[in-house]
Design an enzyme around this catalytic site. Sequence first.
Site, mmCIF file in Angstrom:
data_model
loop_
_atom_site.group_PDB
_atom_site.id
_atom_site.type_symbol
_atom_site.label_atom_id
_atom_site.label_comp_id
_atom_site.label_asym_id
_atom_site.label_seq_id
_atom_site.Cartn_x
_atom_site.Cartn_y
_atom_site.Cartn_z
ATOM 1 C CG HIS A 17 -1.949 -0.971 1.353
ATOM 2 N ND1 HIS A 17 -2.093 -1.790 2.443
ATOM 3 C CD2 HIS A 17 -2.936 -1.314 0.488
ATOM 4 C CE1 HIS A 17 -3.122 -2.592 2.261
ATOM 5 N NE2 HIS A 17 -3.654 -2.333 1.074
ATOM 6 C CE LYS A 41 -10.627 -7.476 1.309
ATOM 7 N NZ LYS A 41 -9.595 -6.502 0.915
ATOM 8 N NE ARG A 90 -2.744 -7.428 -4.555
ATOM 9 C CZ ARG A 90 -3.530 -7.805 -3.577
ATOM 10 N NH1 ARG A 90 -3.031 -8.013 -2.388
ATOM 11 N NH2 ARG A 90 -4.816 -7.990 -3.776
ATOM 12 C CB SER A 128 -4.279 -6.564 4.480
ATOM 13 O OG SER A 128 -3.910 -5.284 4.053
HETATM 14 O O1 PNS Z 1 -8.575 -2.733 0.113
HETATM 15 P P1 PNS Z 1 -9.840 -3.247 -0.510
HETATM 16 O O2 PNS Z 1 -10.650 -4.070 0.484
HETATM 17 O O3 PNS Z 1 -9.595 -4.021 -1.783
HETATM 18 O O4 PNS Z 1 -10.706 -1.960 -0.919
HETATM 19 C C1 PNS Z 1 -12.011 -2.083 -1.418
HETATM 20 C C2 PNS Z 1 -12.791 -0.791 -1.131
HETATM 21 C C3 PNS Z 1 -12.820 -0.518 0.367
HETATM 22 C C4 PNS Z 1 -12.116 0.364 -1.850
HETATM 23 C C5 PNS Z 1 -14.242 -0.996 -1.680
HETATM 24 O O5 PNS Z 1 -14.864 -2.057 -1.010
HETATM 25 C C6 PNS Z 1 -15.065 0.274 -1.547
HETATM 26 O O6 PNS Z 1 -14.995 1.136 -2.401
HETATM 27 N N1 PNS Z 1 -15.863 0.385 -0.444
HETATM 28 C C7 PNS Z 1 -16.686 1.541 -0.180
HETATM 29 C C8 PNS Z 1 -18.152 1.253 -0.509
HETATM 30 C C9 PNS Z 1 -18.388 1.377 -1.996
HETATM 31 O O7 PNS Z 1 -18.260 2.437 -2.597
HETATM 32 N N2 PNS Z 1 -18.767 0.238 -2.623
HETATM 33 C C10 PNS Z 1 -19.032 0.174 -4.041
HETATM 34 C C11 PNS Z 1 -17.748 -0.119 -4.819
HETATM 35 S S1 PNS Z 1 -18.069 -0.167 -6.548
#
Ligand code: PNS
Length: 162
Positions: A17, A41, A90, A128
Site C-alpha cells: 500500500h 471482509k 498486483r 493484508s
Molecule cells: O482494500 P480493498 O478491500 O480491496 O478496498 C475495497 C474498497 C474498500 C475500496 C471498496 O470495497 C469500496 O470502495 N468500499 C466503499 C463502498 C463502496 O463504494 N462500494 C461500491 C464499490 S463499486
Amino acid sequence: MQLAICPGSFDPVTNGHLDIIERSSRIFDKVLVVVFTNPLKSPLFSVEERVEMLREVTRDLANVEVDHSDGLLSDYALSKDAKVIVKGLRAVSDFEMEFQMARMNQKLAPSVETVFMMTSTEFSYLSSSIVKEVARFGGCVRELVPEVVAQRLAEKFGRQAR
Ligand code: PNS
C-alpha cells in the site's frame, strides 16, 4: 490542484500500500488515503486503529492526508471534488474485481476516473490478508509491513514482534 484518492480497507496497511501511496504523492498535488468499509471482509483492526497506523506511516509525506468513510467511495470522491481514484494492481487476479468496481464507480460518479498503478514487483505477492495469517501464527512480517504495524499485529495476536 489535482487531488487523488487512495481508497482501501488497509487492514492493516502494508508496504505494498505504502508503495502506491508514495508513488501517488509524487504525481498528484494532494493524496487523500481513505479507509472504507469493504462489505466482503471482516476487519481485524478498528477503523480508528487503521487510520492511526496510516497517519503514522505517512507522516513524512507532506501532501498525504488520511481520512475514513462508511459511505460510498463515489460519493466521497464527489464530496471532495476529486477527479481521480488511484488503485494498485498486483496481478491479473486483481483485475476482474477492480474492473467491476471501477465501472460501477464510473456509473455512480462519471466525473471521477479510476487509474491503476502497477504494484512494484517486490510487493506483488503481498496482501493484508496474507500478512495477518503469517502474523497470527507467529511468522516474521518485518519486511512486509512498517515497524509500527508489525508491533500492532504482534499485540493483536498476543505474540512478541519478530
Ligand atoms: O482494500 P480493498 O478491500 O480491496 O478496498 C475495497 C474498497 C474498500 C475500496 C471498496 O470495497 C469500496 O470502495 N468500499 C466503499 C463502498 C463502496 O463504494 N462500494 C461500491 C464499490 S463499486
